[in-house]
Design an enzyme around this catalytic site. Structure first.
Site, PDB file in Angstrom:
ATOM      1  N   HIS A 169      -4.693  -3.316   6.632  1.00  0.00           N
ATOM      2  CA  HIS A 169      -4.472  -3.589   5.207  1.00  0.00           C
ATOM      3  C   HIS A 169      -5.812  -4.037   4.611  1.00  0.00           C
ATOM      4  O   HIS A 169      -6.091  -5.210   4.474  1.00  0.00           O
ATOM      5  CB  HIS A 169      -3.408  -4.672   4.998  1.00  0.00           C
ATOM      6  CG  HIS A 169      -3.371  -5.162   3.585  1.00  0.00           C
ATOM      7  ND1 HIS A 169      -2.930  -4.379   2.545  1.00  0.00           N
ATOM      8  CD2 HIS A 169      -3.770  -6.320   3.019  1.00  0.00           C
ATOM      9  CE1 HIS A 169      -3.056  -5.049   1.410  1.00  0.00           C
ATOM     10  NE2 HIS A 169      -3.567  -6.234   1.677  1.00  0.00           N
ATOM     11  N   ASP A 222       0.845  -1.205   0.000  1.00  0.00           N
ATOM     12  CA  ASP A 222       0.000   0.000   0.000  1.00  0.00           C
ATOM     13  C   ASP A 222       0.881   1.257   0.000  1.00  0.00           C
ATOM     14  O   ASP A 222       0.619   2.224  -0.710  1.00  0.00           O
ATOM     15  CB  ASP A 222      -0.918  -0.017   1.223  1.00  0.00           C
ATOM     16  CG  ASP A 222      -1.647  -1.344   1.344  1.00  0.00           C
ATOM     17  OD1 ASP A 222      -2.394  -1.688   0.427  1.00  0.00           O
ATOM     18  OD2 ASP A 222      -1.426  -2.067   2.343  1.00  0.00           O
TER      19      ASP A 222
HETATM   20  P1  NAI Z   1      -2.233 -18.274  -3.845  1.00  0.00           P
HETATM   21  O1  NAI Z   1      -3.595 -18.826  -3.639  1.00  0.00           O
HETATM   22  O2  NAI Z   1      -1.625 -18.240  -5.208  1.00  0.00           O
HETATM   23  O3  NAI Z   1      -1.201 -19.059  -2.919  1.00  0.00           O
HETATM   24  C1  NAI Z   1      -1.456 -19.360  -1.582  1.00  0.00           C
HETATM   25  C2  NAI Z   1      -0.693 -20.631  -1.258  1.00  0.00           C
HETATM   26  O4  NAI Z   1      -0.813 -20.845   0.143  1.00  0.00           O
HETATM   27  C3  NAI Z   1      -1.244 -21.858  -1.959  1.00  0.00           C
HETATM   28  O5  NAI Z   1      -0.178 -22.525  -2.642  1.00  0.00           O
HETATM   29  C4  NAI Z   1      -1.788 -22.714  -0.798  1.00  0.00           C
HETATM   30  O6  NAI Z   1      -1.620 -24.105  -1.032  1.00  0.00           O
HETATM   31  C5  NAI Z   1      -0.908 -22.231   0.347  1.00  0.00           C
HETATM   32  N1  NAI Z   1      -1.458 -22.505   1.680  1.00  0.00           N
HETATM   33  C6  NAI Z   1      -2.759 -22.495   2.092  1.00  0.00           C
HETATM   34  N2  NAI Z   1      -2.854 -22.854   3.374  1.00  0.00           N
HETATM   35  C7  NAI Z   1      -1.598 -23.073   3.806  1.00  0.00           C
HETATM   36  C8  NAI Z   1      -1.056 -23.484   5.046  1.00  0.00           C
HETATM   37  N3  NAI Z   1      -1.837 -23.752   6.108  1.00  0.00           N
HETATM   38  N4  NAI Z   1       0.284 -23.620   5.136  1.00  0.00           N
HETATM   39  C9  NAI Z   1       1.069 -23.395   4.075  1.00  0.00           C
HETATM   40  N5  NAI Z   1       0.614 -23.023   2.865  1.00  0.00           N
HETATM   41  C10 NAI Z   1      -0.706 -22.857   2.742  1.00  0.00           C
HETATM   42  O7  NAI Z   1      -2.261 -16.818  -3.182  1.00  0.00           O
HETATM   43  P2  NAI Z   1      -1.252 -15.609  -3.395  1.00  0.00           P
HETATM   44  O8  NAI Z   1      -1.675 -14.793  -4.538  1.00  0.00           O
HETATM   45  O9  NAI Z   1       0.132 -16.134  -3.363  1.00  0.00           O
HETATM   46  O10 NAI Z   1      -1.565 -14.727  -2.094  1.00  0.00           O
HETATM   47  C11 NAI Z   1      -1.289 -15.212  -0.797  1.00  0.00           C
HETATM   48  C12 NAI Z   1      -1.929 -14.335   0.247  1.00  0.00           C
HETATM   49  O11 NAI Z   1      -1.395 -13.021   0.235  1.00  0.00           O
HETATM   50  C13 NAI Z   1      -3.444 -14.141   0.098  1.00  0.00           C
HETATM   51  O12 NAI Z   1      -4.034 -14.253   1.382  1.00  0.00           O
HETATM   52  C14 NAI Z   1      -3.563 -12.730  -0.403  1.00  0.00           C
HETATM   53  O13 NAI Z   1      -4.798 -12.170  -0.065  1.00  0.00           O
HETATM   54  C15 NAI Z   1      -2.436 -12.069   0.339  1.00  0.00           C
HETATM   55  N6  NAI Z   1      -1.962 -10.794  -0.199  1.00  0.00           N
HETATM   56  C16 NAI Z   1      -1.606  -9.822   0.703  1.00  0.00           C
HETATM   57  C17 NAI Z   1      -1.135  -8.600   0.301  1.00  0.00           C
HETATM   58  C18 NAI Z   1      -0.751  -7.549   1.281  1.00  0.00           C
HETATM   59  O14 NAI Z   1      -0.461  -6.430   0.833  1.00  0.00           O
HETATM   60  N7  NAI Z   1      -0.714  -7.766   2.591  1.00  0.00           N
HETATM   61  C19 NAI Z   1      -0.998  -8.314  -1.130  1.00  0.00           C
HETATM   62  C20 NAI Z   1      -1.362  -9.392  -2.003  1.00  0.00           C
HETATM   63  C21 NAI Z   1      -1.826 -10.589  -1.527  1.00  0.00           C
END
Ligand code: NAI
Length: 327
Positions: free
Chosen positions: A187, A159
């Site tokens: 966030h 952000d």
């Molecule tokens: P994604 O869905 O591509 O990947 C998430 C991964 O986490 C998947 O491979 C899944 O198998 C794994 N996962 C789920 N539960 C798990 C557990 N208990 N232990 C280990 N791995 C686990 O999602 P992406 O795009 O990589 O985003 C990840 C997170 O980041 C989302 O929650 C998203 O909302 C958040 N995010 C936060 C931002 C921020 O600025 N704080 C910015 C962009 C995304």
């Protein structure tokens, strides 16, 4: 040669993980003198995909990469961890209420906090990226009583970077002309990007833009940028989120530049009226590997309302997870 730093990344097979791991391994997280050992945590169904990413990491022959280990068990993954990047989370799916989302994530972040408590290195630093990031960080922190609460942080650096970029474009200046940007609060869409202390070439940013732009364009554009990326790309921000995670840890470890600060969601000590214990974004300086909330800023009425609204949302999330028995 130096002992490798153990970096655990959860959700390693996801899209942020794919953008993040190669930059950690190439030295961007901790600097060009620090070897790293990657410890990847995934759910069992995604371990094979993580193994594929590990094969590609091998194929880069990174001089700083001391090894890659893959786990589907949190206790093992966090054993000896120095830097924990908690990226994996349960996304909101259709028909899911907010309480269901908080509960599902509690099921992830509670055991991960306990695993960090049990096995992390004394200098562990934790960054939560997975949403709802502030409250997930609060849950993990609550289950790691032996780790100083200050070591649990959540990411608002994306952000912050978005706000820098929007302001630079508006004023036709390079981002390097901007100092003291602040993201306050959660966030989420309630976050408050504050230009009343931001300096552009040494002058206050809010005095260089129209009020209408600040209120009706800048703030909503920054707050809703995630949705705009999804709309355009067909997938949520990944490379920019990974970049922000790298920036967050790099700044925490190496410090903020003199005369500048950054935005991090950190545990409140009551500063600026944010209830003690909430993990909220603040202006933060980092020095010697420790962060400190910038003190003494004047908060005008407009900013006060915005900060209060976002902090109220954080307090609601805390109350919701507390009533679910997750704290
Ligand atoms: P994604 O869905 O591509 O990947 C998430 C991964 O986490 C998947 O491979 C899944 O198998 C794994 N996962 C789920 N539960 C798990 C557990 N208990 N232990 C280990 N791995 C686990 O999602 P992406 O795009 O990589 O985003 C990840 C997170 O980041 C989302 O929650 C998203 O909302 C958040 N995010 C936060 C931002 C921020 O600025 N704080 C910015 C962009 C995304």
């Amino acid at each position: 040669t130096r002992t490798p730093v153990n970096v655990t990344v959860t959700g390693a097979a996801g899209q942020i993980g794919y953008a993040l791991l190669f930059r950690i391994a190439s030295g961007h997280l901790l600097g060009p003198d620090t070897p790293v050992r990657l410890r990847l945590l995934e759910i069992p169904q995604a371990v094979k995909a993580a193994e594929g990413t590990a094969m590609e990491l091998d194929d880069c022959a990174f001089p700083l990469l001391a090894g890659v280990d893959i786990f589907d068990d949190a206790t093992a993954a966090f054993d000896g961890v120095n830097v924990a990047l908690l990226v994996g989370a349960r996304p909101r799916t259709k028909g899911m209420e907010r309480g269901d989302l908080l509960e599902a994530n509690g099921g992830i972040f509670k055991p991960q906090g306990a695993a960090i408590n049990a096995g992390a290195a004394d200098d562990v630093r934790v960054l939560v990226v997975g949403n709802p990031a502030n409250t997930n960080a609060l849950i993990a922190q609550a289950h790691a009583p032996d780790v100083p609460a200050a070591r649990f942080t959540a990411m608002t650096r994306l952000d912050h970077n978005r706000a820098l970029s929007q302001l630079a474009a508006k004023l036709s200046v390079p981002v390097s002309a901007i100092r003291k940007m602040t993201i306050w609060g959660n966030h989420s869409a309630t976050q408050y990007p504050d230009l009343y202390h931001t300096e552009v070439n040494g002058k206050i940013a809010a005095e260089q833009v129209e009020d209408g732009w600040l209120r009706d364009e800048f703030i909503p554009t920054v707050a809703k940028r995630g949705a705009a990326i999804i709309e355009a790309r067909g997938a949520s921000s990944a490379a920019s989120a990974a970049n922000a995670a790298i920036d967050h840890i790099h700044t925490w470890v190496h410090g903020t530049p003199e005369g500048d600060w950054t935005s991090m969601a950190v545990v409140s000590d009551g500063s600026y009226g944010v209830p003690e214990g909430l993990i909220s974004s603040f202006p933060v300086v980092a020095k010697g590997g420790e962060w400190e909330i910038v003190q003494g800023l004047d908060i005008n009425d407009f900013s006060r309302q915005r900060i209060d609204a976002s902090v109220a949302e954080l307090a609601e999330e805390r109350d919701a997870v507390s009533s679910l028995g997750l704290l």
